[in-house]
Design an enzyme around this catalytic site. Structure first.
Site, PDB file in Angstrom:
ATOM      1  N   ASN A   9       0.883  -1.167   0.000  1.00 39.22           N
ATOM      2  CA  ASN A   9       0.000   0.000   0.000  1.00 39.22           C
ATOM      3  C   ASN A   9       0.921   1.218   0.000  1.00 39.22           C
ATOM      4  O   ASN A   9       1.459   1.593   1.035  1.00 39.22           O
ATOM      5  CB  ASN A   9      -0.876  -0.037   1.260  1.00 39.22           C
ATOM      6  CG  ASN A   9      -1.862   1.098   1.315  1.00 39.22           C
ATOM      7  OD1 ASN A   9      -1.891   1.961   0.427  1.00 39.22           O
ATOM      8  ND2 ASN A   9      -2.667   1.121   2.364  1.00 39.22           N
ATOM      9  N   ARG A  93      -2.610  -2.211  -3.386  1.00 34.10           N
ATOM     10  CA  ARG A  93      -3.825  -1.430  -3.185  1.00 34.10           C
ATOM     11  C   ARG A  93      -3.779  -0.260  -4.166  1.00 34.10           C
ATOM     12  O   ARG A  93      -2.812   0.514  -4.170  1.00 34.10           O
ATOM     13  CB  ARG A  93      -3.854  -0.903  -1.766  1.00 34.10           C
ATOM     14  CG  ARG A  93      -5.082  -0.129  -1.516  1.00 34.10           C
ATOM     15  CD  ARG A  93      -5.123   0.338  -0.108  1.00 34.10           C
ATOM     16  NE  ARG A  93      -6.467   0.788   0.185  1.00 34.10           N
ATOM     17  CZ  ARG A  93      -6.907   0.999   1.390  1.00 34.10           C
ATOM     18  NH1 ARG A  93      -6.131   0.768   2.404  1.00 34.10           N
ATOM     19  NH2 ARG A  93      -8.125   1.421   1.586  1.00 34.10           N
ATOM     20  N   HIS A 181     -13.120   2.651   0.028  1.00 34.22           N
ATOM     21  CA  HIS A 181     -13.002   1.661   1.108  1.00 34.22           C
ATOM     22  C   HIS A 181     -13.612   0.314   0.711  1.00 34.22           C
ATOM     23  O   HIS A 181     -14.037  -0.464   1.558  1.00 34.22           O
ATOM     24  CB  HIS A 181     -13.686   2.153   2.408  1.00 34.22           C
ATOM     25  CG  HIS A 181     -12.992   3.305   3.059  1.00 34.22           C
ATOM     26  ND1 HIS A 181     -13.655   4.419   3.500  1.00 34.22           N
ATOM     27  CD2 HIS A 181     -11.692   3.505   3.347  1.00 34.22           C
ATOM     28  CE1 HIS A 181     -12.788   5.278   4.026  1.00 34.22           C
ATOM     29  NE2 HIS A 181     -11.584   4.744   3.947  1.00 34.22           N
ATOM     30  N   ARG A 241     -10.650  15.660   6.825  1.00 31.52           N
ATOM     31  CA  ARG A 241     -11.494  16.017   5.665  1.00 31.52           C
ATOM     32  C   ARG A 241     -12.912  16.323   6.132  1.00 31.52           C
ATOM     33  O   ARG A 241     -13.399  15.681   7.066  1.00 31.52           O
ATOM     34  CB  ARG A 241     -11.535  14.841   4.670  1.00 31.52           C
ATOM     35  CG  ARG A 241     -10.223  14.588   3.973  1.00 31.52           C
ATOM     36  CD  ARG A 241     -10.251  13.271   3.207  1.00 31.52           C
ATOM     37  NE  ARG A 241      -9.462  12.241   3.838  1.00 31.52           N
ATOM     38  CZ  ARG A 241      -9.505  10.946   3.534  1.00 31.52           C
ATOM     39  NH1 ARG A 241     -10.329  10.515   2.598  1.00 31.52           N
ATOM     40  NH2 ARG A 241      -8.744  10.076   4.154  1.00 31.52           N
ATOM     41  N   GLU A 379      -8.131  -5.155   5.220  1.00 32.62           N
ATOM     42  CA  GLU A 379      -8.047  -4.894   3.778  1.00 32.62           C
ATOM     43  C   GLU A 379      -6.860  -5.637   3.149  1.00 32.62           C
ATOM     44  O   GLU A 379      -6.933  -6.100   2.017  1.00 32.62           O
ATOM     45  CB  GLU A 379      -7.905  -3.385   3.541  1.00 32.62           C
ATOM     46  CG  GLU A 379      -9.183  -2.637   3.875  1.00 32.62           C
ATOM     47  CD  GLU A 379      -8.948  -1.245   4.428  1.00 32.62           C
ATOM     48  OE1 GLU A 379      -8.365  -1.123   5.525  1.00 32.62           O
ATOM     49  OE2 GLU A 379      -9.340  -0.274   3.765  1.00 32.62           O
TER      50      GLU A 379
END
Ligand code: ADP
Length: 404
Positions: A9, A93, A181, A241, A379
């Protein structure tokens, strides 16, 4: 050690990685978890084994490890030393698969070229995700690399969930509600089949509450709606965010505050959310520990927005049977889960305080019309599984070709 799969990742200044051993044709075991961060500033490799013991902690000067290719060299050196062999495949990823990549895909040069077209859709992530794929393609073209997308799981959305009310040509060029996600939601959907098979086939809302946060509506295990849209800025407020924002606010920043596109982007990705709202921190642990009323307000706001989006997603599903909390905050903050659940009592959510406090898998009461769960996401395991599937498929195709 058995053959391994490396999961990568890659971000702007770090490579997070995990190594999985293929212990049987369909079983993977995590062997290593680590990262090289500070690439370009203070490069450092740290990794832990499956028991959480540190197996390496190494720093370099920026002269020695200045850029991503140098960092990848060091990772390869470390893996050769520690494992004795290189992985048989790498799963990456990749944040954006655009409108058409609906499943993990072998990352050939041609595929990478197609994925580069989505850089404008995810300028902060996509180039970093693709960079190590390109380096490995140059250096080890025979090594299987698989791109796993955060958007792919949401390609099952109905058209109404994919669109904005803007003219068709913009939709055609890619301005759509993608959702993110996806690897986390896919993992949860699979895990829920083990944890609660009946609920897994019903209508479920999953709240992935990490430093990035979003929610997903699952109908029979498939994503039908998401709180995130065109970018990972939309939906819930996050660490830094803002989540859902009237586009008029962005126009105001540009026209009245004279902010450039880059400044606006930086502001929206780094200065808003819980950090902007509290003026204290983006970290929920710090906000929970603070006695400052701004911290409390930020957390209340977060829980309020989760409840609002639950209403939206419940409407998409026509009701809900199950609710799952996952990721850093969802898995570890009973207080936040409790406030959210209280706001959702009208929907039929009734938590067991004790189970919630302990973080048990099922945290709702027996009689609760909506069953609630805490399920840790994974993940990286999802990426490793996809990579293994493609590895097996390729191996059986090769075998068939040899036999033919
Ligand atoms: P990401 O993978 O998006 O970086 P994570 O899923 O690791 O994020 O979640 C990070 C968030 O989880 C942080 O905001 C942190 O505040 C929160 N978190 C981690 N541990 C706890 C905890 N014990 N209690 C409350 N929040 C926690």
């Amino acid at each position: 050690m058995s053959e391994t799969i490396l999961v990568v990742n890659a971000g702007s200044s770090s490579i997070k990685f995990q190594l999985f051993a293929i212990v049987s044709p369909d079983r993977l075991e995590r062997r290593l978890k680590g990262q090289i961060d500070g690439i370009g500033t203070r490069p450092r490799l740290v990794a832990k084994d499956a028991n959480g013991s540190r197996v390496v902690d190494k720093s370099w000067s920026t002269e020695k490890v200045g850029e991503l290719p140098d960092a990848l060299d060091q990772l390869v050196l470390f893996l050769r030393e520690y494992v004795g062999a290189l992985p048989v495949a790498i799963g990456h990823r990749v944040v954006h698969g655009g409108p058409n990549f609906a499943a993990p895909t072998v990352a050939t040069s041609n595929v990478v070229q197609q994925l580069e077209r989505f850089i404008p859709l995810a300028p902060l992530h996509q180039p970093n995700n693709l960079a190590p794929i390109k380096i490995v393609l140059e250096r080890q073209p025979q090594l299987l690399q698989v791109a796993c997308f955060d958007t792919a799981f949401h390609r099952s959305h109905p058209d109404v969930a994919d669109r904005y009310a803007i003219p068709e040509p913009l939709f055609a060029e890619g301005v759509r509600r993608y959702g993110f996600h996806g690897l986390s939601y896919e993992y949860i959907a699979e895990k829920l089949c083990e944890v609660a098979p009946k609920i897994a086939h019903g209508r479920v809302i999953v709240a992935h509450l990490g430093s990035g946060a979003s929610m997903c509506a699952l109908a029979e295990g498939k994503s039908v709606e998401s709180s995130m849209g065109f970018t990972a800025l939309d939906g819930l407020p996050m660490g830094t965010r803002p989540g859902q924002l009237d586009p008029g606010v962005v126009l105001y920043l540009i026209s009245e505050k004279r902010m450039s596109a880059k400044e606006t982007e930086h502001f929206l990705y780094h200065d808003c959310g819980l950090k902007g709202l509290s003026g204290l921190s983006n970290d929920v642990r710090e906000l929970l520990a603070s006695s400052d009323p701004h911290a409390k307000f930020a957390l209340d706001f977060f829980a309020y927005r989760i409840a609002l989006f639950t209403g939206m997603l419940a409407a998409a599903l026509g009701g809900i049977d199950g609710f799952v909390f996952t990721a850093g905050i969802g898995e570890n903050a009973p207080l936040i889960r409790g406030i959210v659940a209280e706001r959702l009592s009208w929907l039929g959510v009734e938590l067991s305080d004790e189970a919630n406090e302990k973080g048990e898998t099922r945290i709702s009461r027996e009689r609760s019309p909506v069953a609630c769960y805490v399920i840790p996401t994974d993940e990286e395991l999802m990426i490793a599984r996809h990579t293994l599937q493609i590895l097996r498929k390729n191996a059986s195709i090769e075998l068939m070709e040899k036999r033919a």
